[in-house]
Design an enzyme around this catalytic site. Structure first.
Site, PDB file in Angstrom:
ATOM      1  CG  ASP B 112       4.455  -7.660   1.232  1.00 39.10           C
ATOM      2  OD1 ASP B 112       4.500  -6.907   0.249  1.00 39.10           O
ATOM      3  OD2 ASP B 112       4.109  -7.281   2.358  1.00 39.10           O
ATOM      4  CD  GLU B 113       1.278  -5.181  -2.756  1.00 45.80           C
ATOM      5  OE1 GLU B 113       0.397  -4.850  -3.557  1.00 45.80           O
ATOM      6  OE2 GLU B 113       2.086  -4.385  -2.244  1.00 45.80           O
TER       7      GLU B 113
END
Lengths: 369, 351
Positions: B112-113
């Site tokens: 998620d980054e």
């Protein structure tokens, strides 16, 4: 129990057997050597349960029979540090073994002899015996031992294949990248071929024991053990339970690109070039063309070595790479003045002694750069 | 959206994009009725921990990595959803693809980054902050989840910035404001400062970034090499590049078994069955180590490795034997990994 022996005789026998004795072992008695007096003979035994070594010394002075074990390393260290011409007498006093020599006195802790693991009985399931002179056995082992694998997951490669067939003893060793085999004539009672794998540790100990002498030794092979007996010593090792690869299949047949080179010149060339190889991969390039061998090496620092030497080669040019250590090992093991490289289309090479090609065969696989 | 490249400035501009409570957001996306309720993702049993909690849940003091029973104590009405990793990966892929489509200097660092290096985008078409705002709205519109963004001149500051105003925030740290921003920042916010290091620093009276400024590097030697790094981070220095293409170190294939296997031969057979897939993934790249990975029915994982530059059946069989012997339990997952190499390859004898 009591015996007296010269320091020299004791040390040479003790050093034979102490090689397998661990300073610390899970079984305390394995850190000891067994001393046994029977008649006028002193027997010394060391074992790690995989390899057992027995040394024998003739006693001249009167002795009292008995058996006991004493700490191996300490016993060796004491005996070795006494003067060369010393006489050593050993006597059991209570649960101690007392060593006296001139004005020195040592008392050593003991463990009873019946705690010491018994020797393997080789009478049952004997598969064959072969007799040859020590220096021949030493020769075929030294010629191949460097190719044994070291802690490979394919455990059966961490050892040496002994193959007895038709009055011939053959040794084979391979680590999966290179393979060495050597042959010697030997008297045997074996009719169908016998193949056994001696573990790496056993090979190392055995080659330490064998002198390059004309004295004969007999090799006994059973289902699970190998024993080598010279009279002065007896070596027994467990065998590796596994299937050795079919080594014949990897010896390339019919390669036609033959290169003949002076062995010492090539050794010197490789020693110099290897200084600038990548320490991790150790690859060198062989460019062979028109009676010239060019060796190229370079490293991550972009340093480069180039060597050229005259060879005998008239076939199509070849440009291949090898692990320089593999080639150096072979050149160190071969004895003749010239070596012949036979390269096949895949650049795998066979190396043999030019004057005695039947004695040993070396297969070295190339590297892909 | 077209950007014109600008190579005139040397100052880098990095955007860090971080999805807000990602797993919980995906659950809300799939079931909007959950949106304003305290929600967490994780195991429901007494021994489980939570992986993620949404913001309403965090208001009750629920945190990720908190044991489920403890979270239930803090917030009895907490809704707990089981982990659906495959679905999260699917949504992650959509988000990352959107970002990649709009910036080729892109590095994904986790599910998620991601970091984007937008240094070369012509500023007249909008600042990096404008671009971050626009990407944020794009993800919200196209995928349906919120992300936070940090904008600054390096990866460290961009990451610290994205964490500053969550959820759905965009924070910019300009070079002029950088020290002001760092001054009162707790040192535990820096990567590499875990609970242990944090305690050791606290003993020296260091809790905030400005405390690091006041401390000489000599007094930090108990941190080893990390002392220099901490000093650099405390003044916002970080020259790590955005790695467009992460160099893969290994290629692996694995298979969760339809039924647990309990003998060495069938395990070996499954590994050999993975070979075509492994070959395809390798696409001819050389490797120098081979590992067999087994996950047992108690979820313990073991890996047996050997030097090996080709798929040697004997080596694979031995690796299976070694790995299996370690536990001798039913096996639920089997994998094969190849460690890639740049160096030359020693060819094997083939018997």
């Amino acid at each position: 129990m009591k015996f007296t022996v010269s320091r020299d005789a004791l040390v040479s026998a003790l050093q034979l057997v102490a090689g397998v004795v661990e300073r610390r072992s899970t079984m305390p008695v394995l850190s000891n050597v067994l001393l046994k007096v029977e008649g006028q003979q002193l027997t010394l035994v060391g074992t790690d349960l995989e390899v057992e070594l027995v040394g024998r010394v003739k006693l001249i002075e009167p002795a009292i029979e008995g058996a006991i074990t004493v700490p191996g390393k300490k016993f060796v260290d004491i005996a070795k540090s006494l003067p060369d011409d010393a006489m050593i007498s050993m006597m059991k006093e209570g649960d101690r073994m007392v060593l006296r020599s001139d004005r020195s006195r040592f008392n050593l802790a003991t463990l009873p002899a019946d705690e010491f693991p018994a020797s393997q009985d080789m009478e049952n399931d004997l598969r064959g015996a072969v007799t040859l002179v020590q220096k021949d056995l030493r020769q075929v082992m030294d010629a191949t031992a460097f190719s044994m694998a070291v802690s490979d997951v394919r455990y059966y490669l961490n050892g040496m294949l002994f193959e007895v067939h038709n009055d011939r003893l053959r040794t084979v060793a391979t680590d999966g990248h290179r393979l060495s085999t050597a042959d010697v004539m030997a008297r045997s009672d074996v009719e169908s071929p016998v193949q056994v794998i001696v573990p790496r540790k056993g090979v190392m100990e055995l080659s330490r024991l064998i002198a390059p002498s004309e004295q004969e030794v007999t090799v006994h092979i059973t289902q699970n053990h190998i024993r080598v007996d010279s009279g002065d010593f007896t070596f027994t090792s467990k065998l590796v339970d596994g299937r050795f690869p079919d080594y014949q299949r990897v010896i390339p047949q019919g390669g036609e690109n033959e290169m003949v080179a002076d062995r010492q010149t090539l050794r010197a060339v490789l020693t110099r070039a290897s200084i600038l190889t990548n320490e991790k991969f150790r690859s060198v390039r062989f460019i062979i063309e028109d009676n010239n061998l060019q060796i190229l090496a370079n490293n991550p620092e972009q340093e480069e070595a180039e060597e050229n030497m005259a060879v005998d080669y008239q076939n199509a040019p070849m440009d291949v790479a090898y692990n320089v250590g593999y080639i150096q090992d072979v050149l160190g093991a071969v004895e003749g003045e010239q070596v012949v490289f036979t390269l096949d289309a895949n650049a795998s090479t066979i190396i043999r002694d030019f004057d005695a090609p039947e004695r040993a065969t070396y297969v070295v696989m190339p590297m892909r750069l | 959206m077209g950007y014109i490249l600008d190579s005139s400035t040397s100052q880098r501009r990095i955007i860090h994009i971080d999805c807000d409570c990602f797993f919980a957001s995906v659950e809300q996306l799939d079931d909007p009725s959950l949106t304003n309720h305290p929600l967490a993702v994780g195991g429901a049993s007494a021994r489980s921990v939570l992986t993620t909690a949404n913001y309403p849940a965090r208001a009750f003091g629920v945190r990720s990595a908190m044991p489920t029973w403890q979270a239930k104590q803090k917030c009895p009405q907490l809704i707990i959803k089981p982990v659906r990793m495959q679905r999260y990966q699917e949504v992650s892929k959509q988000v990352m693809q959107l970002l990649k489509d709009h910036c080729d200097q892109f590095e994904q660092v986790s599910i998620d980054e991601a970091y984007l290096d937008v240094s070369h985008y012509y500023q007249a078409y909008g600042s990096a902050t404008d671009l971050a705002l626009w990407l944020q709205s794009l993800v919200a519109r196209e995928v349906g989840i919120t992300v936070s963004a940090g904008v600054s001149q390096n990866k460290l500051l961009a990451k610290l910035a994205s964490d500053w105003r969550k959820p759905a925030g965009v924070t910019t740290i300009s070079p002029a404001k950088q020290l002001e921003f760092l001054q009162n920042l707790p040192v535990k916010k820096f990567p590499g400062v875990g609970p242990k290091t944090q305690t050791r620093l606290e003993r020296k009276g260091i809790t905030l970034c400005q405390d690091v400024w006041q401390t000489s590097i000599e007094s930090l030697t108990f941190l080893g090499n990390f002392a220099t790094r901490l000093k650099q981070m405390s003044i916002g220095e970080d020259d790590r590049p955005v790695q467009t293409e992460r160099r893969r170190k290994s290629v692996g294939v694995e298979k969760t078994l339809p039924q647990n296997l309990e003998d060495q031969d069938s395990i070996t057979e499954v590994v050999l069955g993975l070979l075509p897939q492994a070959r395809q993934r390798l696409a001819g790249r050389p490797f120098n180590h081979l590992s067999v990975k087994l996950k047992f029915d108690d979820f313990q994982v073991t890996t047996a490795t050997s030097q090996c530059s080709h798929f040697d059946q004997e080596i694979i069989a031995e690796l299976c034997r070694i790995a299996w012997q370690r536990q001798r339990r039913p096996v639920r997952l089997i994998g094969l990994q190849c460690q890639l190499t740049q160096g030359p390859i020693q060819l094997p004898l083939s018997w």
